[in-house]
Motif scaffolding. Structure first.
Motif, PDB file in Angstrom:
ATOM      1  N   ASP A 247       0.818  -1.217   0.000  1.00 27.63           N
ATOM      2  CA  ASP A 247       0.000   0.000   0.000  1.00 27.63           C
ATOM      3  C   ASP A 247       0.852   1.267   0.000  1.00 27.63           C
ATOM      4  OD1 ASP A 247      -2.263  -1.552   0.064  1.00 27.63           O
ATOM      5  OD2 ASP A 247      -2.406  -1.522   2.255  1.00 27.63           O
ATOM      6  N   TYR A 248       2.144   1.136   0.243  1.00 25.29           N
ATOM      7  CA  TYR A 248       3.015   2.302   0.329  1.00 25.29           C
ATOM      8  C   TYR A 248       3.936   2.363  -0.886  1.00 25.29           C
ATOM      9  CZ  TYR A 248       1.459   2.224   5.166  1.00 25.29           C
ATOM     10  OH  TYR A 248       0.684   2.218   6.306  1.00 25.29           O
ATOM     11  N   VAL A 249       4.219   3.589  -1.302  1.00 26.34           N
ATOM     12  CA  VAL A 249       5.140   3.836  -2.412  1.00 26.34           C
ATOM     13  C   VAL A 249       6.240   4.748  -1.879  1.00 26.34           C
ATOM     14  CG1 VAL A 249       5.426   4.760  -4.744  1.00 26.34           C
ATOM     15  CG2 VAL A 249       3.290   3.606  -4.097  1.00 26.34           C
ATOM     16  N   VAL A 250       7.482   4.277  -1.945  1.00 19.77           N
ATOM     17  CA  VAL A 250       8.612   4.975  -1.319  1.00 19.77           C
ATOM     18  C   VAL A 250       9.442   5.660  -2.411  1.00 19.77           C
ATOM     19  CG1 VAL A 250      10.649   4.732   0.148  1.00 19.77           C
ATOM     20  CG2 VAL A 250       8.665   3.227   0.479  1.00 19.77           C
ATOM     21  N   PRO A 251       9.751   6.949  -2.237  1.00 19.67           N
ATOM     22  CA  PRO A 251      10.593   7.623  -3.237  1.00 19.67           C
ATOM     23  C   PRO A 251      12.039   7.158  -3.154  1.00 19.67           C
ATOM     24  CG  PRO A 251      10.217   9.080  -1.375  1.00 19.67           C
ATOM     25  CD  PRO A 251       9.388   7.850  -1.135  1.00 19.67           C
ATOM     26  N   ALA A 252      12.726   7.218  -4.284  1.00 16.13           N
ATOM     27  CA  ALA A 252      14.130   6.831  -4.346  1.00 16.13           C
ATOM     28  C   ALA A 252      14.754   7.479  -5.574  1.00 16.13           C
ATOM     29  CB  ALA A 252      14.283   5.309  -4.400  1.00 16.13           C
ATOM     30  N   SER A 253      16.052   7.248  -5.761  1.00 11.23           N
ATOM     31  CA  SER A 253      16.743   7.795  -6.931  1.00 11.23           C
ATOM     32  C   SER A 253      17.879   6.861  -7.319  1.00 11.23           C
ATOM     33  CB  SER A 253      17.285   9.207  -6.641  1.00 11.23           C
ATOM     34  OG  SER A 253      18.225   9.165  -5.583  1.00 11.23           O
ATOM     35  N   VAL A 254      18.262   6.932  -8.577  1.00 10.39           N
ATOM     36  CA  VAL A 254      19.343   6.095  -9.090  1.00 10.39           C
ATOM     37  C   VAL A 254      20.681   6.720  -8.702  1.00 10.39           C
ATOM     38  CG1 VAL A 254      20.458   5.221 -11.182  1.00 10.39           C
ATOM     39  CG2 VAL A 254      17.962   5.242 -11.002  1.00 10.39           C
ATOM     40  N   THR A 255      21.500   5.963  -8.006  1.00  7.30           N
ATOM     41  CA  THR A 255      22.792   6.480  -7.555  1.00  7.30           C
ATOM     42  C   THR A 255      23.972   5.716  -8.149  1.00  7.30           C
ATOM     43  OG1 THR A 255      22.669   5.062  -5.586  1.00  7.30           O
ATOM     44  CG2 THR A 255      21.869   7.337  -5.379  1.00  7.30           C
ATOM     45  N   TYR A 256      23.703   4.632  -8.849  1.00  3.04           N
ATOM     46  CA  TYR A 256      24.811   3.859  -9.412  1.00  3.04           C
ATOM     47  C   TYR A 256      24.311   3.041 -10.592  1.00  3.04           C
ATOM     48  CZ  TYR A 256      28.301   0.140  -9.868  1.00  3.04           C
ATOM     49  OH  TYR A 256      29.227  -0.748 -10.354  1.00  3.04           O
ATOM     50  N   VAL A 257      25.110   3.029 -11.651  1.00  6.31           N
ATOM     51  CA  VAL A 257      24.866   2.163 -12.809  1.00  6.31           C
ATOM     52  C   VAL A 257      26.183   1.490 -13.146  1.00  6.31           C
ATOM     53  CG1 VAL A 257      24.112   2.013 -15.205  1.00  6.31           C
ATOM     54  CG2 VAL A 257      23.067   3.703 -13.684  1.00  6.31           C
ATOM     55  N   ALA A 258      26.199   0.169 -13.197  1.00  2.65           N
ATOM     56  CA  ALA A 258      27.432  -0.564 -13.451  1.00  2.65           C
ATOM     57  C   ALA A 258      27.994  -0.219 -14.827  1.00  2.65           C
ATOM     58  CB  ALA A 258      27.196  -2.063 -13.339  1.00  2.65           C
ATOM     59  N   SER A 259      29.303  -0.163 -14.910  1.00  2.00           N
ATOM     60  CA  SER A 259      29.953   0.125 -16.191  1.00  2.00           C
ATOM     61  C   SER A 259      30.133  -1.125 -17.035  1.00  2.00           C
ATOM     62  CB  SER A 259      31.329   0.760 -15.948  1.00  2.00           C
ATOM     63  OG  SER A 259      32.146  -0.103 -15.155  1.00  2.00           O
ATOM     64  N   GLU A 260      29.945  -2.290 -16.433  1.00  5.17           N
ATOM     65  CA  GLU A 260      30.062  -3.547 -17.162  1.00  5.17           C
ATOM     66  C   GLU A 260      28.788  -4.358 -16.983  1.00  5.17           C
ATOM     67  OE1 GLU A 260      33.492  -5.630 -15.888  1.00  5.17           O
ATOM     68  OE2 GLU A 260      34.913  -4.134 -16.658  1.00  5.17           O
ATOM     69  N   ALA A 261      28.401  -5.044 -18.051  1.00  6.36           N
ATOM     70  CA  ALA A 261      27.192  -5.848 -18.018  1.00  6.36           C
ATOM     71  C   ALA A 261      27.441  -7.168 -17.311  1.00  6.36           C
ATOM     72  CB  ALA A 261      26.691  -6.099 -19.428  1.00  6.36           C
ATOM     73  N   GLN A 262      26.352  -7.777 -16.844  1.00  3.08           N
ATOM     74  CA  GLN A 262      26.413  -9.088 -16.224  1.00  3.08           C
ATOM     75  C   GLN A 262      25.406 -10.005 -16.891  1.00  3.08           C
ATOM     76  OE1 GLN A 262      26.385  -8.911 -11.949  1.00  3.08           O
ATOM     77  NE2 GLN A 262      27.361  -6.898 -11.921  1.00  3.08           N
ATOM     78  N   PHE A 263      25.506 -11.305 -16.617  1.00  4.52           N
ATOM     79  CA  PHE A 263      24.643 -12.308 -17.244  1.00  4.52           C
ATOM     80  C   PHE A 263      24.765 -12.248 -18.765  1.00  4.52           C
ATOM     81  CE2 PHE A 263      22.135 -10.777 -13.493  1.00  4.52           C
ATOM     82  CZ  PHE A 263      22.593 -11.748 -12.639  1.00  4.52           C
ATOM     83  N   THR A 264      25.964 -12.140 -19.278  1.00  5.73           N
ATOM     84  CA  THR A 264      26.159 -11.998 -20.717  1.00  5.73           C
ATOM     85  C   THR A 264      27.142 -13.037 -21.225  1.00  5.73           C
ATOM     86  OG1 THR A 264      28.064 -10.550 -20.512  1.00  5.73           O
ATOM     87  CG2 THR A 264      25.910  -9.511 -20.478  1.00  5.73           C
TER      88      THR A 264
END
Length: 327
Positions: A247-264
């Motif tokens: 029932d609750y929606v919590v705000p957030a923000s993107v703070t990190y994006v990996a420079s290398e892919a995984q599961f590839t």
């Protein structure tokens, strides 16, 4: 046993199809410019360790306790360092007495210098009148020089005494700092996750005693495909919906994006293979929200992260921020 294998395989296929259908339905139900991914909450971990080896005297926090920044959570045995501290303090008192003696000696030497100077003046005056031989004048002059040198030596003794006091006080400060290190403090507010040592145990230098969860750094790690990760901006808005509190929606923000892919695959040759690339993304909760709700913040809670790729796309009404009341 043989009959059960086809049944298990069928169940696995049905589960995979169900997951694929649910994910596809979830993606298609979102407006363009929004993506979603599953994840679990995590938090920064702080290990509280002993600076030097010794016996653990007390552990003042239990698993699950909330501790404030700077709070003493464990105490190492400090009998040996207490003895060294008392010894160093005694040396300070001794050097201070030495300074008093040096001042008294200077007063004595200064008095002797004044007397020698007067005797020299009298001898010179009498010599001018012919009442005193030159040998007496030379003797008085030598005595005066000796008295002046004695005064200079006494002043140097005061300087040495002051230096000794400073060195002794520095030793006291160093030992006091060593003693303070026997009180293990929480570097920041957090919840005790693990209690790794008990009173009476011998802890090595650097040995961990407690492990805290930093509730000012709580995030959810999710994985996004290439097309979404490539359009993602640092600081992009996000919303978190937890399975335990839908029932609750919590705000957030993107703070990190990996420079290398995984599961590839090791070598990506075709466009279809590039679509399989998944990038790790960290979605972090704001500190003010964590501070207000830290009594209910937990790690390992599963949920869904909704991330806005296009800032111009409005959030649906179902993803408007809704937080529990703080009491």
């Amino acid at each position: 046993m043989r009959k059960s294998l086809p049944v298990l395989a069928l169940i696995g296929v049905i589960g995979a199809l169900g997951a694929w259908y649910w994910y596809g339905w979830q993606e298609t139900s979102l407006p363009a410019g929004l993506v979603s991914a599953n994840g679990r909450t995590e938090a920064g971990r702080i290990d509280i360790s002993a600076k030097s080896s010794g016996r653990l005297d007390e552990v003042l926090a239990r698993e699950g306790d909330m501790v404030e920044a700077g709070a003493v959570v464990a105490v190492m045995d400090a009998a040996e360092v207490d003895a060294r501290l008392r010894e160093a303090e005694a040396v300070v008192r001794q050097t201070e007495e030495g300074l008093n003696e040096a001042h008294a000696l200077l007063a004595q030497r200064e008095s002797e210098r004044v007397y020698a100077e007067r005797e020299l003046n009298r001898a010179e005056q009498l010599a001018e009148r012919g009442y005193t031989p030159a040998e007496t004048v030379d003797l008085r002059r030598a005595q005066h020089k000796t008295a002046v040198a004695a005064v200079a030596s006494a002043k140097a003794g005061i300087a040495r005494a002051n230096a000794s006091i400073e060195a002794a006080k520095a030793t006291v400060e160093r030992i006091a700092a060593d003693r303070d290190d026997h009180f293990l403090r929480a570097p920041r507010a957090g919840r005790v996750q693990y209690r790794l040592a008990e009173p009476g145990e011998i802890v090595a230098a650097g040995g961990r005693v407690l492990s805290l969860l930093d509730l000012t750094d709580v995030y959810m790690t999710v994985y996004l495909p290439t097309d979404a990760a490539g359009r993602l901006r640092f600081g992009a808005e996000a919303r978190l919906v937890f399975d335990a509190a839908p029932d609750y929606v919590v705000p957030a923000s993107v703070t990190y994006v990996a420079s290398e892919a995984q599961f590839t695959p090791r070598y990506v040759e075709t466009a279809s293979e590039r679509e399989k690339l998944m990038f790790r993304v960290k979605v972090t909760l704001p500190p003010d929200v964590l501070e207000r709700h830290r009594d209910v913040v937990k790690t390992g809670v599963p949920g869904v992260a909704y991330i806005r790729l296009d800032p111009s796309v409005p959030w649906p009404e179902s993803l408007a921020v809704r937080l529990p009341d703080v009491r």
